[in-house]
Write a protein that holds these residues in place. Sequence first.
Motif, PDB file in Angstrom:
ATOM      1  N   GLU A 349      19.302 -30.569 -11.771  1.00  0.00           N
ATOM      2  CA  GLU A 349      20.682 -31.048 -11.619  1.00  0.00           C
ATOM      3  C   GLU A 349      20.988 -31.356 -10.147  1.00  0.00           C
ATOM      4  O   GLU A 349      21.580 -32.397  -9.831  1.00  0.00           O
ATOM      5  N   ASP A 350      20.567 -30.464  -9.243  1.00  0.00           N
ATOM      6  CA  ASP A 350      20.795 -30.694  -7.810  1.00  0.00           C
ATOM      7  C   ASP A 350      20.064 -31.937  -7.329  1.00  0.00           C
ATOM      8  O   ASP A 350      20.591 -32.709  -6.522  1.00  0.00           O
ATOM      9  N   LYS A 377      24.525 -38.030 -18.056  1.00  0.00           N
ATOM     10  CA  LYS A 377      24.294 -39.447 -18.317  1.00  0.00           C
ATOM     11  C   LYS A 377      22.844 -39.843 -18.081  1.00  0.00           C
ATOM     12  O   LYS A 377      22.190 -40.430 -18.950  1.00  0.00           O
ATOM     13  N   TYR A 378      22.323 -39.525 -16.894  1.00  0.00           N
ATOM     14  CA  TYR A 378      20.980 -39.983 -16.546  1.00  0.00           C
ATOM     15  C   TYR A 378      19.895 -39.113 -17.157  1.00  0.00           C
ATOM     16  O   TYR A 378      18.795 -39.593 -17.454  1.00  0.00           O
ATOM     17  N   LYS A 402      10.754 -39.439 -13.642  1.00  0.00           N
ATOM     18  CA  LYS A 402      12.047 -39.791 -14.237  1.00  0.00           C
ATOM     19  C   LYS A 402      13.194 -39.191 -13.435  1.00  0.00           C
ATOM     20  O   LYS A 402      14.263 -39.806 -13.298  1.00  0.00           O
ATOM     21  N   LEU A 403      12.998 -37.991 -12.911  1.00  0.00           N
ATOM     22  CA  LEU A 403      14.028 -37.316 -12.119  1.00  0.00           C
ATOM     23  C   LEU A 403      14.330 -38.109 -10.845  1.00  0.00           C
ATOM     24  O   LEU A 403      15.497 -38.253 -10.454  1.00  0.00           O
ATOM     25  N   VAL A 404      13.279 -38.633 -10.200  1.00  0.00           N
ATOM     26  CA  VAL A 404      13.471 -39.455  -8.996  1.00  0.00           C
ATOM     27  C   VAL A 404      14.234 -40.732  -9.341  1.00  0.00           C
ATOM     28  O   VAL A 404      15.132 -41.158  -8.611  1.00  0.00           O
ATOM     29  N   THR A 408      18.151 -41.857  -8.006  1.00  0.00           N
ATOM     30  CA  THR A 408      18.363 -43.146  -7.339  1.00  0.00           C
ATOM     31  C   THR A 408      19.392 -43.983  -8.090  1.00  0.00           C
ATOM     32  O   THR A 408      20.267 -44.603  -7.484  1.00  0.00           O
ATOM     33  N   LEU A 409      19.311 -43.970  -9.418  1.00  0.00           N
ATOM     34  CA  LEU A 409      20.289 -44.715 -10.224  1.00  0.00           C
ATOM     35  C   LEU A 409      21.694 -44.152 -10.054  1.00  0.00           C
ATOM     36  O   LEU A 409      22.686 -44.881 -10.127  1.00  0.00           O
TER      37      LEU A 409
END
Length: 501
Positions: A349-350, A377-378, A402-404, A408-409
């Motif tokens: 989350e962070d 959401k992401y 996916k976390l990266v 960024t999104l």
Amino acid sequence: MAEPIISIKNITKEYPGTIALKDVNVDIYPGEVHTIAGENGAGKSTLMKVLAGAIEPTKGEVFIHGEQLKNFSPKVSSEKGIGIIYQEFNLVPHLTVEENIMLGNEQRKGLFVKRKENLEIAEKVLDRIQVRVSPKTLVKDLGVADQQLVEIAKAISKDVQVLIMDEPTAALTSDEVRSLFQLMNELRDKNVAIIYISHKFDEMFEISDKVTVLRDGVYIGTENIEDLDENKLVKMMVGRELQRSQRESAVQETTIMEVRDLSSSAGIADISFDLHKGEILGIAGLLGSGRTELAKTIFGVHSIEKGTIKIKDVTHSNIKSPEHAYSLGIGLIPEDRKHEGLVLDHSCEDNINLPSVKQYSKGLFINRGKEKEIVSKYGVELKIKYHSGQLGGELSGGNQQKLVVAKTLATDADILIFDEPTRGVDIGAKQEIYNLMNGLLKKGKSIIMISSEMEEVINMSDRIMVMMEGKSAGILQKEEATQERIFELATGIANREEAHS
């Protein structure tokens, strides 16, 4: 029939809130390349860590040469002849290549290390896999691909009976992959068992004797490679037929970025290109051609020495920092997710919220509701497999990627730079990333995509800029982009032929 060198019986590994492995049974035989396949989060790396003694299973048994493994530790596994090349490097950056290769296995006389003998052994191992790196070089001064080769050299320097390779080709060029496969064939001929993890189907079908598939930590099946095809393997991995998205161009006439005569402190020289709204501009080139350096220059990591970057009609002679780049609407998904993309000892989350937290903060106060909304959401959109509070460093490689992308999104950048977006990512997650990129383009975003996979860069790009030695060797329209043409530009063959004509 030969007895299995390793028998895995009913192995289960539980973590708080999740079961990584559940009742897995696999036999590994001498002289075979046995691929472990599955989507990210399927439990492949966890199973390998059990065999390497890095983690102890919650229940189940492992037998080596018919003897039950009682004590799980890297030392015990190493003494039993098991070597492992981890997906995430396990090198000591401030030691030399030779010191890393020989670490724990040094030739000594009493308390003193035999420097000359160790150096000779390291040189022979490097020559064996055709690595052109000085054994006296510090590992921290090497690129990702060379560090990967040092990991391989380190593993084979010991007399292994079982060699575990977790995504060993992720950072290698095609020539380096050829050399690695040649080495694997030599080891197989010497009756070494090789456990191989890869997301690249062409590699699996070329090098494997057998394939075992895991899905969500559960054993699905083991097949001889000749009994498999790509469709059957995909169905075993994901439990369904995979729907492949069709790439439809979303390019608009609007130019969102103009780069002119760009040179930087990282060795980029006189680069010029335009990026249109809704476009994927692919960046191709050989290892060391300057692709990543260009991305980091645009993102404010390296300083601009000459040239300009025009974004939405505003010209910039320098982008001072990544924070400045974010403020201009530029986001980067970096090549090295472990060191440059995530804070591994912080929660998922962070990590998602880190670059965008200022957007919903007021003074010292953070809007926690907005924070949870963005994470939800992401996390859902990208199907990231994690539990609440889980650290970024605890995720599988594909879920880390996916976390990266998610973080960024979350910045809502209009220009997204994807540097090797699907490296170390399984076929299902790869398709999800492609679908995501197509969706972003339809929303008017623009993408610069760097990829070492020729098929990926050709299929996904609207135009392709090929780089060589820090410069642009040419920009190809989609219809003229072939593997042969890209290779000619990347190696300078095209320019030499034009000069002679």
